[in-house]
Design an enzyme around this catalytic site. Structure first.
Site, PDB file in Angstrom:
ATOM      1  N   SER A   1       0.854  -1.195   0.000  1.00  0.00           N
ATOM      2  CA  SER A   1       0.000   0.000   0.000  1.00  0.00           C
ATOM      3  C   SER A   1       0.883   1.236   0.000  1.00  0.00           C
ATOM      4  O   SER A   1       1.890   1.284   0.715  1.00  0.00           O
ATOM      5  CB  SER A   1      -0.863   0.061   1.265  1.00  0.00           C
ATOM      6  OG  SER A   1      -1.548  -1.141   1.459  1.00  0.00           O
TER       7      SER A   1
ATOM      8  N   CYS B   1      -7.575  -1.680   7.075  1.00  0.00           N
ATOM      9  CA  CYS B   1      -6.362  -2.109   6.387  1.00  0.00           C
ATOM     10  C   CYS B   1      -5.385  -2.735   7.375  1.00  0.00           C
ATOM     11  O   CYS B   1      -5.224  -2.259   8.496  1.00  0.00           O
ATOM     12  CB  CYS B   1      -5.716  -0.921   5.672  1.00  0.00           C
ATOM     13  SG  CYS B   1      -4.414  -1.431   4.534  1.00  0.00           S
TER      14      CYS B   1
ATOM     15  N   GLU C   1      -8.893  -3.558   2.772  1.00  0.00           N
ATOM     16  CA  GLU C   1      -7.689  -4.108   2.142  1.00  0.00           C
ATOM     17  C   GLU C   1      -6.861  -4.789   3.224  1.00  0.00           C
ATOM     18  O   GLU C   1      -6.177  -4.127   4.011  1.00  0.00           O
ATOM     19  CB  GLU C   1      -6.883  -3.003   1.465  1.00  0.00           C
ATOM     20  CG  GLU C   1      -5.841  -3.571   0.519  1.00  0.00           C
ATOM     21  CD  GLU C   1      -5.523  -2.585  -0.593  1.00  0.00           C
ATOM     22  OE1 GLU C   1      -6.207  -2.607  -1.629  1.00  0.00           O
ATOM     23  OE2 GLU C   1      -4.611  -1.775  -0.382  1.00  0.00           O
TER      24      GLU C   1
ATOM     25  N   TYR D   1      -4.300  -8.299   4.328  1.00  0.00           N
ATOM     26  CA  TYR D   1      -3.361  -9.239   3.709  1.00  0.00           C
ATOM     27  C   TYR D   1      -2.707 -10.125   4.760  1.00  0.00           C
ATOM     28  O   TYR D   1      -2.871  -9.885   5.929  1.00  0.00           O
ATOM     29  CB  TYR D   1      -2.285  -8.478   2.916  1.00  0.00           C
ATOM     30  CG  TYR D   1      -1.765  -7.200   3.586  1.00  0.00           C
ATOM     31  CD1 TYR D   1      -0.715  -7.248   4.502  1.00  0.00           C
ATOM     32  CD2 TYR D   1      -2.338  -5.951   3.308  1.00  0.00           C
ATOM     33  CE1 TYR D   1      -0.227  -6.089   5.101  1.00  0.00           C
ATOM     34  CE2 TYR D   1      -1.865  -4.786   3.899  1.00  0.00           C
ATOM     35  CZ  TYR D   1      -0.806  -4.856   4.803  1.00  0.00           C
ATOM     36  OH  TYR D   1      -0.344  -3.707   5.390  1.00  0.00           O
TER      37      TYR D   1
HETATM   38  P1  FAD Z   1       7.450 -14.291   1.437  1.00  0.00           P
HETATM   39  O1  FAD Z   1       8.862 -14.685   1.299  1.00  0.00           O
HETATM   40  O2  FAD Z   1       6.601 -14.234   0.214  1.00  0.00           O
HETATM   41  O3  FAD Z   1       6.788 -15.205   2.515  1.00  0.00           O
HETATM   42  C1  FAD Z   1       5.409 -15.237   2.689  1.00  0.00           C
HETATM   43  C2  FAD Z   1       5.004 -16.677   2.733  1.00  0.00           C
HETATM   44  O4  FAD Z   1       5.623 -17.266   3.869  1.00  0.00           O
HETATM   45  C3  FAD Z   1       3.536 -16.880   2.938  1.00  0.00           C
HETATM   46  O5  FAD Z   1       2.863 -16.897   1.713  1.00  0.00           O
HETATM   47  C4  FAD Z   1       3.491 -18.202   3.651  1.00  0.00           C
HETATM   48  O6  FAD Z   1       3.588 -19.244   2.717  1.00  0.00           O
HETATM   49  C5  FAD Z   1       4.770 -18.186   4.452  1.00  0.00           C
HETATM   50  N1  FAD Z   1       4.527 -17.780   5.844  1.00  0.00           N
HETATM   51  C6  FAD Z   1       4.252 -16.553   6.304  1.00  0.00           C
HETATM   52  N2  FAD Z   1       4.092 -16.544   7.617  1.00  0.00           N
HETATM   53  C7  FAD Z   1       4.279 -17.818   8.007  1.00  0.00           C
HETATM   54  C8  FAD Z   1       4.241 -18.463   9.263  1.00  0.00           C
HETATM   55  N3  FAD Z   1       3.994 -17.783  10.385  1.00  0.00           N
HETATM   56  N4  FAD Z   1       4.473 -19.804   9.301  1.00  0.00           N
HETATM   57  C9  FAD Z   1       4.721 -20.502   8.160  1.00  0.00           C
HETATM   58  N5  FAD Z   1       4.761 -19.941   6.945  1.00  0.00           N
HETATM   59  C10 FAD Z   1       4.547 -18.623   6.876  1.00  0.00           C
HETATM   60  N6  FAD Z   1       3.071  -5.507   3.595  1.00  0.00           N
HETATM   61  C11 FAD Z   1       3.668  -4.496   4.245  1.00  0.00           C
HETATM   62  O7  FAD Z   1       4.640  -4.680   4.980  1.00  0.00           O
HETATM   63  N7  FAD Z   1       3.226  -3.204   4.070  1.00  0.00           N
HETATM   64  C12 FAD Z   1       2.174  -2.905   3.263  1.00  0.00           C
HETATM   65  O8  FAD Z   1       1.801  -1.727   3.133  1.00  0.00           O
HETATM   66  C13 FAD Z   1       1.548  -3.982   2.565  1.00  0.00           C
HETATM   67  N8  FAD Z   1       0.521  -3.728   1.734  1.00  0.00           N
HETATM   68  C14 FAD Z   1      -0.078  -4.756   1.084  1.00  0.00           C
HETATM   69  C15 FAD Z   1      -1.156  -4.462   0.239  1.00  0.00           C
HETATM   70  C16 FAD Z   1      -1.790  -5.483  -0.434  1.00  0.00           C
HETATM   71  C17 FAD Z   1      -2.959  -5.150  -1.325  1.00  0.00           C
HETATM   72  C18 FAD Z   1      -1.346  -6.814  -0.258  1.00  0.00           C
HETATM   73  C19 FAD Z   1      -2.028  -7.937  -0.978  1.00  0.00           C
HETATM   74  C20 FAD Z   1      -0.287  -7.111   0.563  1.00  0.00           C
HETATM   75  C21 FAD Z   1       0.370  -6.092   1.244  1.00  0.00           C
HETATM   76  N9  FAD Z   1       1.468  -6.330   2.073  1.00  0.00           N
HETATM   77  C22 FAD Z   1       2.048  -5.297   2.753  1.00  0.00           C
HETATM   78  C23 FAD Z   1       2.046  -7.702   2.211  1.00  0.00           C
HETATM   79  C24 FAD Z   1       3.177  -7.888   1.173  1.00  0.00           C
HETATM   80  O9  FAD Z   1       2.628  -7.919  -0.127  1.00  0.00           O
HETATM   81  C25 FAD Z   1       3.954  -9.191   1.360  1.00  0.00           C
HETATM   82  O10 FAD Z   1       3.036 -10.263   1.370  1.00  0.00           O
HETATM   83  C26 FAD Z   1       4.778  -9.235   2.633  1.00  0.00           C
HETATM   84  O11 FAD Z   1       5.743  -8.197   2.629  1.00  0.00           O
HETATM   85  C27 FAD Z   1       5.509 -10.585   2.737  1.00  0.00           C
HETATM   86  O12 FAD Z   1       6.252 -10.768   1.579  1.00  0.00           O
HETATM   87  P2  FAD Z   1       7.675 -11.472   1.626  1.00  0.00           P
HETATM   88  O13 FAD Z   1       8.187 -11.611   0.232  1.00  0.00           O
HETATM   89  O14 FAD Z   1       8.566 -10.805   2.596  1.00  0.00           O
HETATM   90  O15 FAD Z   1       7.319 -12.889   2.210  1.00  0.00           O
END
Ligand code: FAD
Ligand code: A2P
Length: 365
Positions: free
Chosen positions: A145, A323, A363, A365
């Site tokens: 966001s 959110c 919104e 997530y």
């Molecule tokens: P990844 O490496 O992709 O890991 C996530 C995956 O790890 C998950 O899908 C799941 O499979 C696994 N996982 C997660 N938690 C656990 C657990 N406890 N135990 C086991 N497995 C687990 N994030 C923000 O920080 N700020 C924002 O403003 C923001 N806005 C968003 C807006 C929208 C519309 C959406 C959809 C998401 C938003 N997010 C936001 C979330 C962001 O998109 C990412 O999902 C988040 O940063 C995690 O991504 P990553 O690549 O670090 O994690």
């Protein structure tokens, strides 16, 4: 035919296009007025009052009205195959000493884009983290966001800011770092980042200066709310937009500890400058207790203020924005359910109506 008669007839004929033009103008003016009235009715209809149908034309469905109102909002200017390459301008922690985890405010320079990457408050952008997956393919996009207004934090109109929490979880005795959130929290000023979007029309603000805006945020869910609050209360924003917010805004913010509150001093400052327009209620889960002795969540705060919140909802100028953590949705629903019941209303009937009227914005997530 005398000269003067011919003149009169020719003059009369010459006026036909003008008369047709004037008639056309009046017709389109009446049509526009009808459409505006339909729009006003649809966006302001009270949840308990069914909309009255105008006799001349049926009202446009709420979805169509929303589409028309948001027609000029930019979407997908940059797509995953051809992302914009932004430059990191700033990246700093938003947390105080003693806070849990990592949450960063990150600003990207968008200048010189062709086309320019423009966005409005309430939208998101996509980030493609650097690196490749096991198959040598680019890593997948994550959405964030937008935390800045369209003018950016420096009001120059060529930056975008995010508020990112590093995802960390335990698996098989190991700490796993989220791919994109760790990448974002670690990037340095000058680094190049692949950006897509903007996307999203769910969290846009209404145009009217006297709208009431109830905001329910947990953690980084504060991002769009920060943009709204800047648009509403930051003097340079008010001046730039010629939009002088005069409604009632109410922010409910959930954080685990006081040190984890995000942008807290900005919001306290806005409250001190606009005491009649902004309320700011915090739920600090690991420091405060709810009435049952459990962690204080924003839904507990919603229940504490149920009466006032529902009086506000009865006003068709009130919008509610949610959110942050997906997990808060059932809790908020339960609180709204109880609050509605105490007023003799049914939340499961009321919520779809608010949604249809474009007043319930979620919104998570
Ligand atoms: P990844 O490496 O992709 O890991 C996530 C995956 O790890 C998950 O899908 C799941 O499979 C696994 N996982 C997660 N938690 C656990 C657990 N406890 N135990 C086991 N497995 C687990 N994030 C923000 O920080 N700020 C924002 O403003 C923001 N806005 C968003 C807006 C929208 C519309 C959406 C959809 C998401 C938003 N997010 C936001 C979330 C962001 O998109 C990412 O999902 C988040 O940063 C995690 O991504 P990553 O690549 O670090 O994690
Ligand atoms: P807690 O973690 O104490 O259970 P952050 O993203 O900075 O961790 O903040 C999220 C905030 O939302 C925390 O205070 C967290 O509380 C709280 N929270 C966690 N689960 C829920 C839920 N189901 N409903 C509402 N708030 C929640």
């Amino acid at each position: 035919m005398s000269y003067s008669e011919a003149n009169v007839i020719a003059g009369g004929l010459a006026h036909i296009p003008i008369i047709v033009g004037v008639f056309g103008f009046i017709q389109s003016f009446i049509l526009k007025r009808t459409q505006t009235k339909v729009n006003d009715k649809t966006s302001q209809a009270s949840p308990s009052t069914p909309e009255k149908k105008p006799t001349s034309a049926p009202p446009a469905p709420a979805k169509t009205v929303k589409k028309q109102a948001h027609a000029n909002v930019p979407v997908n200017t940059y797509k995953p195959k051809t992302p914009f390459i932004g430059t990191v301008k700033e990246n700093y922690s938003l947390l105080k000493e003693g806070a849990i985890g990592r949450v960063h405010h990150i600003t990207f320079d968008l200048a010189n884009g062709d086309p320019l990457l423009k966005y409005v408050e309430g939208q998101s952008i996509g980030i493609i983290p650097a690196g490749e997956d096991a198959k040598g393919k680019p890593l997948k996009i994550r959405l964030y966001s937008i935390a800045s207004t369209r003018h950016g934090d420096d009001f120059k109109g060529d930056t975008v800011s995010l508020c990112v929490r590093q995802l960390q979880y335990e698996k098989d005795g190991q700490t796993i770092d989220g791919v994109c959130s760790t990448y974002l929290c670690d990037i340095k000023p000058g680094d190049k980042v692949k950006i897509t979007g903007p996307v999203g029309k769910e969290m846009l603000l209404p145009d009217n200066e006297d709208a009431n805006i109830i905001m329910l945020a947990t953690g980084t869910g504060i991002a769009p709310m920060r943009a709204y609050l800047r648009k509403m209360f930051e003097p340079s924003e008010r001046q730039k937009n010629n939009w002088n917010y005069k409604g009632n805004a109410w922010l409910f913010m959930g954080a685990p500890k006081t040190e984890n509150l995000l942008y807290d001093s900005d919001f306290e400052h806005y409250k001190s400058q606009f005491p009649n327009n902004l309320r700011y209620t915090k739920a600090i889960s690991r420091e405060q207790k709810n009435s049952k002795g459990g962690r204080m969540y924003i839904q507990d705060r919603v229940l504490e203020h149920a009466e006032e919140i529902f009086s506000m909802i009865e006003d068709p100028k009130t919008h509610i924005y949610l959110c942050g953590l997906k997990g808060m949705e059932p809790g908020i629903d339960e609180a709204m359910n109880k609050a509605a019941a105490s007023k003799g209303l049914k939340w499961d009937e009321l919520r779809p109506q608010l949604k249809k009227q474009g007043r319930w914005h979620v919104e998570t997530y």
